[in-house]
Design a protein around this motif. Structure first.
Motif, PDB file in Angstrom:
ATOM      1  N   LEU A 102      35.174  -5.782  -2.748  1.00  0.00           N
ATOM      2  CA  LEU A 102      33.829  -5.379  -3.165  1.00  0.00           C
ATOM      3  C   LEU A 102      33.278  -4.265  -2.283  1.00  0.00           C
ATOM      4  O   LEU A 102      32.663  -3.308  -2.785  1.00  0.00           O
ATOM      5  CB  LEU A 102      32.884  -6.586  -3.122  1.00  0.00           C
ATOM      6  CG  LEU A 102      33.083  -7.628  -4.217  1.00  0.00           C
ATOM      7  CD1 LEU A 102      32.240  -8.867  -3.932  1.00  0.00           C
ATOM      8  CD2 LEU A 102      32.717  -7.054  -5.580  1.00  0.00           C
ATOM      9  N   LYS A 103      33.498  -4.376  -0.970  1.00  0.00           N
ATOM     10  CA  LYS A 103      33.033  -3.317  -0.068  1.00  0.00           C
ATOM     11  C   LYS A 103      33.710  -1.992  -0.387  1.00  0.00           C
ATOM     12  O   LYS A 103      33.059  -0.940  -0.456  1.00  0.00           O
ATOM     13  CB  LYS A 103      33.337  -3.704   1.386  1.00  0.00           C
ATOM     14  CG  LYS A 103      32.404  -4.725   1.987  1.00  0.00           C
ATOM     15  CD  LYS A 103      32.764  -4.941   3.447  1.00  0.00           C
ATOM     16  CE  LYS A 103      31.834  -5.923   4.111  1.00  0.00           C
ATOM     17  NZ  LYS A 103      32.181  -6.139   5.538  1.00  0.00           N
ATOM     18  N   ASP A 104      35.024  -2.040  -0.582  1.00  0.00           N
ATOM     19  CA  ASP A 104      35.766  -0.806  -0.847  1.00  0.00           C
ATOM     20  C   ASP A 104      35.365  -0.198  -2.189  1.00  0.00           C
ATOM     21  O   ASP A 104      35.231   1.022  -2.311  1.00  0.00           O
ATOM     22  CB  ASP A 104      37.276  -1.082  -0.816  1.00  0.00           C
ATOM     23  CG  ASP A 104      37.785  -1.385   0.587  1.00  0.00           C
ATOM     24  OD1 ASP A 104      37.037  -1.150   1.547  1.00  0.00           O
ATOM     25  OD2 ASP A 104      38.929  -1.871   0.708  1.00  0.00           O
ATOM     26  N   LEU A 105      35.177  -1.039  -3.190  1.00  0.00           N
ATOM     27  CA  LEU A 105      34.722  -0.532  -4.484  1.00  0.00           C
ATOM     28  C   LEU A 105      33.352   0.119  -4.360  1.00  0.00           C
ATOM     29  O   LEU A 105      33.096   1.178  -4.948  1.00  0.00           O
ATOM     30  CB  LEU A 105      34.657  -1.663  -5.513  1.00  0.00           C
ATOM     31  CG  LEU A 105      35.979  -2.142  -6.100  1.00  0.00           C
ATOM     32  CD1 LEU A 105      35.757  -3.387  -6.954  1.00  0.00           C
ATOM     33  CD2 LEU A 105      36.642  -1.052  -6.939  1.00  0.00           C
ATOM     34  N   SER A 106      32.454  -0.507  -3.602  1.00  0.00           N
ATOM     35  CA  SER A 106      31.109   0.043  -3.427  1.00  0.00           C
ATOM     36  C   SER A 106      31.142   1.385  -2.720  1.00  0.00           C
ATOM     37  O   SER A 106      30.364   2.291  -3.038  1.00  0.00           O
ATOM     38  CB  SER A 106      30.233  -0.944  -2.636  1.00  0.00           C
ATOM     39  OG  SER A 106      30.079  -2.150  -3.341  1.00  0.00           O
ATOM     40  N   SER A 115      29.108   3.573  -9.879  1.00  0.00           N
ATOM     41  CA  SER A 115      29.503   2.534 -10.839  1.00  0.00           C
ATOM     42  C   SER A 115      28.797   1.221 -10.529  1.00  0.00           C
ATOM     43  O   SER A 115      28.301   1.002  -9.421  1.00  0.00           O
ATOM     44  CB  SER A 115      31.022   2.321 -10.791  1.00  0.00           C
ATOM     45  OG  SER A 115      31.711   3.459 -11.240  1.00  0.00           O
ATOM     46  N   TYR A 116      28.767   0.334 -11.525  1.00  0.00           N
ATOM     47  CA  TYR A 116      28.305  -1.034 -11.327  1.00  0.00           C
ATOM     48  C   TYR A 116      29.442  -1.823 -10.696  1.00  0.00           C
ATOM     49  O   TYR A 116      30.548  -1.858 -11.243  1.00  0.00           O
ATOM     50  CB  TYR A 116      27.923  -1.683 -12.658  1.00  0.00           C
ATOM     51  CG  TYR A 116      26.801  -0.984 -13.369  1.00  0.00           C
ATOM     52  CD1 TYR A 116      25.472  -1.306 -13.084  1.00  0.00           C
ATOM     53  CD2 TYR A 116      27.050  -0.001 -14.320  1.00  0.00           C
ATOM     54  CE1 TYR A 116      24.428  -0.662 -13.738  1.00  0.00           C
ATOM     55  CE2 TYR A 116      26.015   0.647 -14.972  1.00  0.00           C
ATOM     56  CZ  TYR A 116      24.706   0.315 -14.677  1.00  0.00           C
ATOM     57  OH  TYR A 116      23.681   0.963 -15.317  1.00  0.00           O
ATOM     58  N   VAL A 117      29.202  -2.421  -9.559  1.00  0.00           N
ATOM     59  CA  VAL A 117      30.224  -3.217  -8.882  1.00  0.00           C
ATOM     60  C   VAL A 117      29.901  -4.691  -9.116  1.00  0.00           C
ATOM     61  O   VAL A 117      28.767  -5.126  -8.910  1.00  0.00           O
ATOM     62  CB  VAL A 117      30.272  -2.896  -7.378  1.00  0.00           C
ATOM     63  CG1 VAL A 117      31.289  -3.787  -6.668  1.00  0.00           C
ATOM     64  CG2 VAL A 117      30.616  -1.416  -7.169  1.00  0.00           C
ATOM     65  N   PHE A 118      30.910  -5.467  -9.546  1.00  0.00           N
ATOM     66  CA  PHE A 118      30.655  -6.859  -9.907  1.00  0.00           C
ATOM     67  C   PHE A 118      31.808  -7.754  -9.482  1.00  0.00           C
ATOM     68  O   PHE A 118      32.944  -7.311  -9.309  1.00  0.00           O
ATOM     69  CB  PHE A 118      30.431  -6.996 -11.420  1.00  0.00           C
ATOM     70  CG  PHE A 118      31.629  -6.613 -12.259  1.00  0.00           C
ATOM     71  CD1 PHE A 118      32.641  -7.530 -12.528  1.00  0.00           C
ATOM     72  CD2 PHE A 118      31.748  -5.332 -12.793  1.00  0.00           C
ATOM     73  CE1 PHE A 118      33.748  -7.183 -13.295  1.00  0.00           C
ATOM     74  CE2 PHE A 118      32.842  -4.975 -13.562  1.00  0.00           C
ATOM     75  CZ  PHE A 118      33.846  -5.896 -13.810  1.00  0.00           C
ATOM     76  N   ALA A 119      31.495  -9.034  -9.318  1.00  0.00           N
ATOM     77  CA  ALA A 119      32.517 -10.064  -9.107  1.00  0.00           C
ATOM     78  C   ALA A 119      31.978 -11.383  -9.646  1.00  0.00           C
ATOM     79  O   ALA A 119      30.813 -11.732  -9.411  1.00  0.00           O
ATOM     80  CB  ALA A 119      32.869 -10.206  -7.635  1.00  0.00           C
ATOM     81  N   PHE A 160      37.054 -12.246 -11.145  1.00  0.00           N
ATOM     82  CA  PHE A 160      37.053 -11.067 -12.000  1.00  0.00           C
ATOM     83  C   PHE A 160      36.177 -10.029 -11.317  1.00  0.00           C
ATOM     84  O   PHE A 160      34.986 -10.235 -11.118  1.00  0.00           O
ATOM     85  CB  PHE A 160      36.509 -11.422 -13.381  1.00  0.00           C
ATOM     86  CG  PHE A 160      36.573 -10.283 -14.366  1.00  0.00           C
ATOM     87  CD1 PHE A 160      37.706  -9.491 -14.480  1.00  0.00           C
ATOM     88  CD2 PHE A 160      35.497 -10.008 -15.199  1.00  0.00           C
ATOM     89  CE1 PHE A 160      37.769  -8.451 -15.390  1.00  0.00           C
ATOM     90  CE2 PHE A 160      35.553  -8.976 -16.113  1.00  0.00           C
ATOM     91  CZ  PHE A 160      36.692  -8.186 -16.208  1.00  0.00           C
ATOM     92  N   VAL A 161      36.786  -8.924 -10.915  1.00  0.00           N
ATOM     93  CA  VAL A 161      36.158  -7.932 -10.044  1.00  0.00           C
ATOM     94  C   VAL A 161      36.308  -6.560 -10.676  1.00  0.00           C
ATOM     95  O   VAL A 161      37.331  -6.266 -11.302  1.00  0.00           O
ATOM     96  CB  VAL A 161      36.835  -7.927  -8.653  1.00  0.00           C
ATOM     97  CG1 VAL A 161      36.092  -7.009  -7.694  1.00  0.00           C
ATOM     98  CG2 VAL A 161      36.918  -9.330  -8.089  1.00  0.00           C
ATOM     99  N   GLY A 162      35.303  -5.701 -10.488  1.00  0.00           N
ATOM    100  CA  GLY A 162      35.452  -4.362 -11.025  1.00  0.00           C
ATOM    101  C   GLY A 162      34.361  -3.417 -10.577  1.00  0.00           C
ATOM    102  O   GLY A 162      33.391  -3.802  -9.908  1.00  0.00           O
ATOM    103  N   ALA A 163      34.535  -2.144 -10.942  1.00  0.00           N
ATOM    104  CA  ALA A 163      33.544  -1.095 -10.714  1.00  0.00           C
ATOM    105  C   ALA A 163      33.487  -0.276 -11.990  1.00  0.00           C
ATOM    106  O   ALA A 163      34.282   0.637 -12.193  1.00  0.00           O
ATOM    107  CB  ALA A 163      33.928  -0.229  -9.524  1.00  0.00           C
ATOM    108  N   THR A 164      32.567  -0.629 -12.867  1.00  0.00           N
ATOM    109  CA  THR A 164      32.498   0.002 -14.176  1.00  0.00           C
ATOM    110  C   THR A 164      31.406   1.067 -14.228  1.00  0.00           C
ATOM    111  O   THR A 164      30.297   0.842 -13.736  1.00  0.00           O
ATOM    112  CB  THR A 164      32.254  -1.037 -15.294  1.00  0.00           C
ATOM    113  OG1 THR A 164      32.061  -0.348 -16.540  1.00  0.00           O
ATOM    114  CG2 THR A 164      31.026  -1.890 -15.004  1.00  0.00           C
TER     115      THR A 164
END
Length: 466
Positions: free
Chosen positions: A243-247, A253-257, A265-269
């Motif tokens: 999550l930190k790296d995605l942010s 992007s929207y970062v979610f888990a 389920f994790v992502g950066a959409t």
């Protein structure tokens, strides 16, 4: 100051417990308080000591983060009516909640976070066994961070048979644990990627060729087909580090888990589905993709080519018209620009058209989500026929991929994004997903290369190359 807050919380809890005991039915209590600034990643990491049902949401366009730990209320519905039924049950809980929230801020109080499966029925197939078809959770502890600071909401379902002193003791211990700073993520090096396995790539390319034949026959105008790539690591992945790296890497992007049964389920959409704030509705059409250039000149050339590409403009217009129709059902004063612009991310650039409107009285965010999902960018056209085709011919199980994920509070505020650029992580393994829109002149190899580009954001934070 902390002692005063603790006394006030205990006093309120005792009153609610007495009411629950007298009525012989559980009551939902919700208390929101301002706290010292708290790092959301630390709160999420510490949360695993309290409950392994966690939620994380970071906005793409503002300083706004939600982190939910545990569940006071968990709603899971299946079938065509899952959006309306979830909305009704949330309404019923909020109608009788005993709430203390002096701040009147969006994203505080009885906020529900979660998502829905791509299809209305749940198959429970690999690799989504732990995820229900839909899940909206009012967390027991909710951290809300915005430009004004940090706010902690405690939501507790008070049962008449529980011992109130035990509840107070446990609640205060959990709150203290969650607010303890955690710096372990600062020294984490992450996992080492040992294996990348493409799932049935030849069959997927053949499915593209088969779809173009179907499209030429006139049954469909467009269909979106996705594929899966599986990763194996040398150790269990740290979701907090991901999550930190995605942010850091995908800050537009929207970062979610979302955590269920030990799976994440994790992502950066980049793709908002719909947002409502103070009855103002915002949506976005994001369809048509190309890579970023290695120089400013190349980047501009690629962007102009995308803006002038007939296939991508047609695909984008499908999305614009569908979203217009859905939004007009529930809104007035709909505003949509005539032509798209470019939306640039770290690895990709997209065709983008914003949508703005005013939500009518009597409708909620989930009413709009129901009609928007899936947009032509994730399903196809016509909508129902495309979803049926996907269920019969796609060579993977989508689960929550390409589905609505987000949050909604008790004041009609909320936001849902489309869960693309995402991964399902289970221990030392992960499944990554990417899809592409297929039209009559689509070429399997070109679509395959497009999905490789779309896989890069998640692959980069999981040990692969950008």
């Amino acid at each position: 100051m902390l002692q005063v807050k603790t006394f006030q919380t205990e006093d309120k809890l005792r009153n609610v417990h007495e009411e629950a005991r007298m009525n012989d039915e559980p009551l939902l209590m919700s208390i929101t308080e301002r706290i010292d600034p708290l790092d959301p990643f630390s709160f999420f990491e510490q949360g695993k000591q309290v409950d392994m049902h966690r939620h994380f949401w970071k906005s793409a366009e503002e300083d706004f983060t939600l982190v939910g730990i545990g569940s006071a209320v968990r709603i899971s519905k299946e079938g065509e009516g899952r959006f309306q039924e979830s909305e009704q049950e949330l309404f019923d809980w909020r109608k009788s909640v005993r709430q203390w929230n002096p701040y009147n801020k969006k994203g505080t109080g009885t906020v529900a976070l979660g998502g829905f499966g791509f299809r209305p029925e749940s198959g429970g197939e690999e690799p989504w066994q732990e995820f229900p078809n839909s899940s909206m959770t009012i967390p027991e502890f909710l951290l809300t961070n915005d430009a004004e600071g940090s706010f902690l909401t405690t939501n507790y379902l008070v049962s008449p048979e529980e011992d109130v002193e035990t509840i107070i003791c446990r609640m205060e211990e959990d709150k203290e644990r969650l607010q303890t700073s955690d710096s372990s993520g600062d020294t984490e090096t992450g996992v080492r990627l040992e294996k990348i396995e493409e799932v049935r790539p030849k069959e997927w390319k053949q499915s593209i060729a088969d779809a173009t034949a179907e499209l030429k026959a006139g049954t469909l105008s467009k269909v979106v087909l996705a594929r899966e790539v599986r990763l194996t690591f040398d150790s269990e992945a740290s979701i907090t580090k991901v999550l930190k790296d995605l942010s850091d890497m995908q800050n537009s992007s929207y970062v979610f888990a979302f955590e269920h049964g030990g799976s994440y389920f994790v992502g950066a959409t980049p793709e908002r589905l719909v947002k409502v704030e103070d009855d103002e509705l915002f949506s976005a059409c994001l369809a048509g993709t190309t890579k970023r250039g290695s120089s400013e000149e190349e980047d501009e050339t690629l962007g102009l080519a995308l803006l002038n590409d007939q296939k991508n403009r047609l695909e984008h217009d499908y999305v614009v018209q569908m979203i217009r129709g859905a939004v007009e059902n529930y809104s007035v004063n709909v505003e949509i620009p005539e032509a798209p612009s470019l939306y640039k991310l770290r690895n990709l650039q997209h065709l983008y058209t914003p949508v703005k409107a005013k939500l009518k009285e009597g409708y909620s965010l989930l009413d709009v989500v129901k009609d928007l999902h899936p947009t032509p960018a994730l399903g196809g056209l016509p909508q129902k026929e495309a979803v049926t085709y996907i269920s019969l011919h796609e060579v993977m199980n989508r689960g929550w991929y390409a589905s609505p994920v987000g949050w909604i509070d008790g004041g009609r505020n909320g936001e849902f994004a489309v869960a693309i650029r995402s991964a399902l992580i289970r221990g030392d393994k992960a499944s990554l997903f990417a899809g592409c829109g297929v039209v009559e002149d689509s070429k399997p190899e070109e679509e395959y290369e497009e999905t490789k580009v779309k896989l890069k954001p998640m692959l980069a934070v999981l040990g692969g190359e950008e």
